[in-house]
Motif scaffolding. Structure first.
Motif, PDB file in Angstrom:
ATOM      1  N   LEU A  83      79.050  16.288  -0.572  1.00 24.36           N
ATOM      2  CA  LEU A  83      78.517  16.146  -2.177  1.00 24.36           C
ATOM      3  C   LEU A  83      79.629  17.112  -3.227  1.00 24.36           C
ATOM      4  CD1 LEU A  83      75.245  16.107  -1.377  1.00 24.36           C
ATOM      5  CD2 LEU A  83      76.398  13.731  -1.923  1.00 24.36           C
ATOM      6  N   ASP A  84      79.059  16.377  -4.099  1.00 21.87           N
ATOM      7  CA  ASP A  84      80.110  17.793  -4.942  1.00 21.87           C
ATOM      8  C   ASP A  84      78.488  18.217  -6.165  1.00 21.87           C
ATOM      9  OD1 ASP A  84      81.217  18.961  -6.994  1.00 21.87           O
ATOM     10  OD2 ASP A  84      82.822  17.732  -7.021  1.00 21.87           O
ATOM     11  N   PRO A  85      78.153  19.191  -6.160  1.00 21.72           N
ATOM     12  CA  PRO A  85      76.961  19.844  -6.955  1.00 21.72           C
ATOM     13  C   PRO A  85      77.925  19.490  -8.012  1.00 21.72           C
ATOM     14  CG  PRO A  85      77.668  20.958  -4.900  1.00 21.72           C
ATOM     15  CD  PRO A  85      78.640  20.223  -4.921  1.00 21.72           C
ATOM     16  N   ARG A  86      78.842  19.564  -8.265  1.00 21.66           N
ATOM     17  CA  ARG A  86      78.988  19.530  -9.566  1.00 21.66           C
ATOM     18  C   ARG A  86      78.292  18.221 -10.704  1.00 21.66           C
ATOM     19  NH1 ARG A  86      85.390  20.442 -10.527  1.00 21.66           N
ATOM     20  NH2 ARG A  86      84.927  19.242  -9.019  1.00 21.66           N
ATOM     21  N   ASP A  87      78.396  17.037  -9.734  1.00 20.52           N
ATOM     22  CA  ASP A  87      77.964  15.753 -10.217  1.00 20.52           C
ATOM     23  C   ASP A  87      76.404  15.724 -10.407  1.00 20.52           C
ATOM     24  OD1 ASP A  87      80.240  14.959  -9.890  1.00 20.52           O
ATOM     25  OD2 ASP A  87      80.635  14.329  -8.338  1.00 20.52           O
ATOM     26  N   PHE A  88      75.763  16.953  -9.790  1.00 18.20           N
ATOM     27  CA  PHE A  88      74.490  16.680  -9.627  1.00 18.20           C
ATOM     28  C   PHE A  88      74.186  17.799 -10.740  1.00 18.20           C
ATOM     29  CE2 PHE A  88      71.106  19.928  -8.368  1.00 18.20           C
ATOM     30  CZ  PHE A  88      69.584  18.449  -8.688  1.00 18.20           C
ATOM     31  N   TRP A  89      74.470  19.090 -11.410  1.00 16.56           N
ATOM     32  CA  TRP A  89      74.114  19.552 -12.126  1.00 16.56           C
ATOM     33  C   TRP A  89      74.245  19.111 -13.019  1.00 16.56           C
ATOM     34  CZ3 TRP A  89      70.068  23.003 -10.793  1.00 16.56           C
ATOM     35  CH2 TRP A  89      69.772  23.415  -9.728  1.00 16.56           C
ATOM     36  N   HIS A  90      75.433  17.914 -13.589  1.00 19.43           N
ATOM     37  CA  HIS A  90      75.515  17.308 -14.741  1.00 19.43           C
ATOM     38  C   HIS A  90      74.865  16.787 -14.890  1.00 19.43           C
ATOM     39  CE1 HIS A  90      78.607  16.454 -17.546  1.00 19.43           C
ATOM     40  NE2 HIS A  90      78.490  14.875 -17.529  1.00 19.43           N
ATOM     41  N   GLN A  91      74.875  16.007 -14.089  1.00 17.29           N
ATOM     42  CA  GLN A  91      73.381  14.749 -14.554  1.00 17.29           C
ATOM     43  C   GLN A  91      72.107  14.931 -14.463  1.00 17.29           C
ATOM     44  OE1 GLN A  91      73.834  11.661 -14.403  1.00 17.29           O
ATOM     45  NE2 GLN A  91      75.842  10.568 -13.738  1.00 17.29           N
ATOM     46  N   VAL A  92      71.740  16.266 -13.323  1.00 23.90           N
ATOM     47  CA  VAL A  92      69.852  16.663 -13.732  1.00 23.90           C
ATOM     48  C   VAL A  92      69.402  17.039 -15.022  1.00 23.90           C
ATOM     49  CG1 VAL A  92      68.319  18.086 -12.963  1.00 23.90           C
ATOM     50  CG2 VAL A  92      69.753  16.770 -10.711  1.00 23.90           C
ATOM     51  N   ALA A  93      70.872  17.802 -15.340  1.00 24.12           N
ATOM     52  CA  ALA A  93      70.665  19.379 -16.742  1.00 24.12           C
ATOM     53  C   ALA A  93      70.206  18.087 -17.825  1.00 24.12           C
ATOM     54  CB  ALA A  93      71.836  20.238 -17.182  1.00 24.12           C
ATOM     55  N   ARG A 122      64.045  22.575  -4.679  1.00 23.57           N
ATOM     56  CA  ARG A 122      63.655  21.508  -3.632  1.00 23.57           C
ATOM     57  C   ARG A 122      62.551  20.875  -3.758  1.00 23.57           C
ATOM     58  NH1 ARG A 122      65.291  22.038   1.957  1.00 23.57           N
ATOM     59  NH2 ARG A 122      63.418  23.230   1.573  1.00 23.57           N
ATOM     60  N   ASP A 123      61.820  22.020  -3.302  1.00 26.67           N
ATOM     61  CA  ASP A 123      60.159  21.305  -2.947  1.00 26.67           C
ATOM     62  C   ASP A 123      59.708  20.913  -4.345  1.00 26.67           C
ATOM     63  OD1 ASP A 123      60.800  21.957  -0.463  1.00 26.67           O
ATOM     64  OD2 ASP A 123      59.756  23.927   0.083  1.00 26.67           O
ATOM     65  N   GLY A 124      59.575  21.456  -5.152  1.00 29.86           N
ATOM     66  CA  GLY A 124      59.033  21.844  -6.588  1.00 29.86           C
ATOM     67  C   GLY A 124      59.599  20.337  -6.893  1.00 29.86           C
ATOM     68  N   TYR A 125      61.257  20.238  -7.929  1.00 23.10           N
ATOM     69  CA  TYR A 125      61.171  19.117  -8.512  1.00 23.10           C
ATOM     70  C   TYR A 125      62.213  18.044  -7.659  1.00 23.10           C
ATOM     71  CZ  TYR A 125      60.771  23.746 -12.016  1.00 23.10           C
ATOM     72  OH  TYR A 125      60.502  23.793 -13.022  1.00 23.10           O
ATOM     73  N   SER A 126      62.226  17.688  -6.828  1.00 26.79           N
ATOM     74  CA  SER A 126      63.282  16.164  -6.132  1.00 26.79           C
ATOM     75  C   SER A 126      62.324  15.635  -6.094  1.00 26.79           C
ATOM     76  CB  SER A 126      63.184  17.069  -4.625  1.00 26.79           C
ATOM     77  OG  SER A 126      64.404  17.312  -4.420  1.00 26.79           O
ATOM     78  N   GLU A 127      60.950  15.535  -6.154  1.00 26.56           N
ATOM     79  CA  GLU A 127      60.448  14.756  -6.837  1.00 26.56           C
ATOM     80  C   GLU A 127      60.825  13.678  -8.496  1.00 26.56           C
ATOM     81  OE1 GLU A 127      56.418  14.495  -5.764  1.00 26.56           O
ATOM     82  OE2 GLU A 127      55.708  13.005  -6.959  1.00 26.56           O
ATOM     83  N   LEU A 150      63.150  11.001 -12.881  1.00 23.98           N
ATOM     84  CA  LEU A 150      63.223  11.254 -14.650  1.00 23.98           C
ATOM     85  C   LEU A 150      65.076  11.545 -14.581  1.00 23.98           C
ATOM     86  CD1 LEU A 150      61.206  13.787 -15.981  1.00 23.98           C
ATOM     87  CD2 LEU A 150      60.704  11.836 -15.655  1.00 23.98           C
ATOM     88  N   THR A 151      65.720  11.433 -13.619  1.00 27.08           N
ATOM     89  CA  THR A 151      66.992  11.471 -13.895  1.00 27.08           C
ATOM     90  C   THR A 151      67.647  10.081 -12.667  1.00 27.08           C
ATOM     91  OG1 THR A 151      67.803  12.633 -11.978  1.00 27.08           O
ATOM     92  CG2 THR A 151      66.859  13.905 -13.862  1.00 27.08           C
ATOM     93  N   PRO A 152      69.000   9.501 -13.146  1.00 26.08           N
ATOM     94  CA  PRO A 152      69.390   8.851 -12.164  1.00 26.08           C
ATOM     95  C   PRO A 152      69.729   9.074 -11.081  1.00 26.08           C
ATOM     96  CG  PRO A 152      71.317   9.266 -13.615  1.00 26.08           C
ATOM     97  CD  PRO A 152      70.132   9.933 -14.057  1.00 26.08           C
ATOM     98  N   ILE A 153      69.210   9.811 -10.145  1.00 24.37           N
ATOM     99  CA  ILE A 153      69.629  10.790  -8.864  1.00 24.37           C
ATOM    100  C   ILE A 153      68.027  10.568  -7.847  1.00 24.37           C
ATOM    101  CG2 ILE A 153      70.313  13.216  -7.461  1.00 24.37           C
ATOM    102  CD1 ILE A 153      71.807  14.037  -9.581  1.00 24.37           C
ATOM    103  N   THR A 154      68.253  10.196  -7.495  1.00 18.80           N
ATOM    104  CA  THR A 154      67.023   9.320  -6.050  1.00 18.80           C
ATOM    105  C   THR A 154      66.351  10.665  -5.515  1.00 18.80           C
ATOM    106  OG1 THR A 154      68.408   9.072  -4.204  1.00 18.80           O
ATOM    107  CG2 THR A 154      68.454   7.604  -5.996  1.00 18.80           C
ATOM    108  N   ARG A 155      65.228  10.281  -5.472  1.00 14.16           N
ATOM    109  CA  ARG A 155      64.355  11.643  -4.639  1.00 14.16           C
ATOM    110  C   ARG A 155      65.218  12.475  -3.313  1.00 14.16           C
ATOM    111  NH1 ARG A 155      61.506  14.077  -1.277  1.00 14.16           N
ATOM    112  NH2 ARG A 155      61.269  12.120  -0.102  1.00 14.16           N
ATOM    113  N   GLU A 156      65.766  10.692  -2.738  1.00 18.30           N
ATOM    114  CA  GLU A 156      66.410  11.263  -1.020  1.00 18.30           C
ATOM    115  C   GLU A 156      67.749  12.209  -2.228  1.00 18.30           C
ATOM    116  OE1 GLU A 156      64.844   9.119  -2.732  1.00 18.30           O
ATOM    117  OE2 GLU A 156      63.524   8.767  -1.054  1.00 18.30           O
ATOM    118  N   SER A 157      68.791  11.575  -3.098  1.00 16.80           N
ATOM    119  CA  SER A 157      69.854  12.371  -2.779  1.00 16.80           C
ATOM    120  C   SER A 157      69.530  13.545  -3.014  1.00 16.80           C
ATOM    121  CB  SER A 157      70.421  11.353  -4.258  1.00 16.80           C
ATOM    122  OG  SER A 157      71.459  12.049  -4.504  1.00 16.80           O
TER     123      SER A 157
END
Ligand SMILES: C[S@@+](CC[C@H](N)C(=O)[O-])C[C@H]1O[C@@H](n2cnc3c(N)ncnc32)[C@H](O)[C@@H]1O
Length: 276
Positions: free
Chosen positions: A159-169, A223-228, A233-240
């Motif tokens: 996975l590319d963490p740049r995608d994660f932070w870009h989407q999530v933030a 991870r434990d506090g925010y994945s849900e 709230l974002t296009p990223i699923t909890r599992e992802s």
């Protein structure tokens, strides 16, 4: 009406207690010298606004052995934990249930006003900063850690963490009415308030300066506090979200891996003649 505490659930979660412990261990060794720069009187009056479990309020009380430190927060469990943990400092270190939106202190009460890891998580940070300025004496200092989720960098894996932070933030901030890029935006807010001697320094939480296990503990707590809620709230699923965090944790634990979280530490001095 805007929710003034959109991260209420995460802030009160047990994972936040772990997170604040790990963050303090990661950040304080580099932050303490920045705090020592301020010309504080030996009996300084210090406010820690949004003090959580008192990790830093207690360290401030120890750093300035004649100071009086007040920690305020709205999570009673954190305040109870702080009172119990730092009972030995109780003569100089007190904790009160109080919101940063309604500070009860008189104007000009503190020599140093600290607000760490809070301003990116609430709406209307400018209102809160105005309150922090109000309770700080002329010539006193604001010491702020406004998080910025564009300042985290991990190595790419499957996975590319740049995608994660870009989407999530962007999405999490939009959904909660908060600015997860406060680190870069706060300078303008402070400058518009005509505060003086603005400085921006960085605590570098990376795999060279900070023990890998401490850095990993921060990511595990996120991870434990925010994945849900990331899943909600974002296009990223909890599992992802869990998969992204697990990859970042593995990156940090890999003895050959490198990762960095740049933590902005922003300070300003209240002018001697406060303007209206
Ligand atoms: C991430 S924690 C940081 C705790 C502490 N400043 C530290 O650095 O260890 C954010 C804290 O801000 C508190 N908080 C959020 N909204 C608040 C408000 N309106 N008034 C007071 N505290 C608040 C949360 O309850 C939580 O304990």
């Amino acid at each position: 009406m805007t929710d003034l505490n959109p991260q209420a659930k995460q802030m009160a979660d047990e994972s936040m207690v772990r997170n604040l412990d790990a963050q303090a261990r990661a950040i304080w060794p580099q932050e303490a010298p920045l705090i020592r720069r301020y010309a504080l009187p030996s009996d300084a009056r210090i406010l820690d606004a949004g003090c959580g479990t008192g990790e830093i309020a207690s360290r401030l009380a120890e750093l300035f052995p004649q100071s009086h430190v007040l920690g305020i927060d709205i999570v009673d469990h954190h305040l109870d934990l702080a009172r119990a943990r730092y009972e030995g400092l109780a003569a100089r270190l007190t904790f009160e249930h109080q919101s940063v939106f309604e500070l009860s202190a008189c104007d000009c009460s503190f020599d140093l006003t600290v607000c760490r890891h809070v301003l990116h998580s609430i709406p209307h940070p400018d209102r809160v900063i105005a309150g922090l300025v109000r309770v700080t004496r002329p010539g006193g200092y604001l010491h702020l850690i406004p998080e910025d989720y564009g300042m985290l960098h991990f190595q790419r894996g499957a996975l590319d963490p740049r995608d994660f932070w870009h989407q999530v933030a962007a999405s999490f901030g939009e959904a909660t009415g908060t600015d997860l890029f406060m680190g870069r935006n706060i300078f303008g807010i402070l400058a518009a308030m005509r505060l003086e001697n603005l400085s921006v320094d960085y605590v570098v939480v990376d795999t060279v300066r900070v023990p890998r296990e401490t850095f990993a503990a921060i990511l595990e707590a996120w991870r434990d506090g925010y994945s849900e809620s990331i899943g909600q709230l974002t296009p990223i699923t909890r599992e992802s979200a869990v998969a992204y965090f697990n990859q970042m944790i593995a990156n940090v634990r890999d003895p050959h891996g490198y990762a960095v979280w740049m933590v902005p530490v922003v300070s300003a001095q209240v002018p001697l003649a406060k303007s209206e």
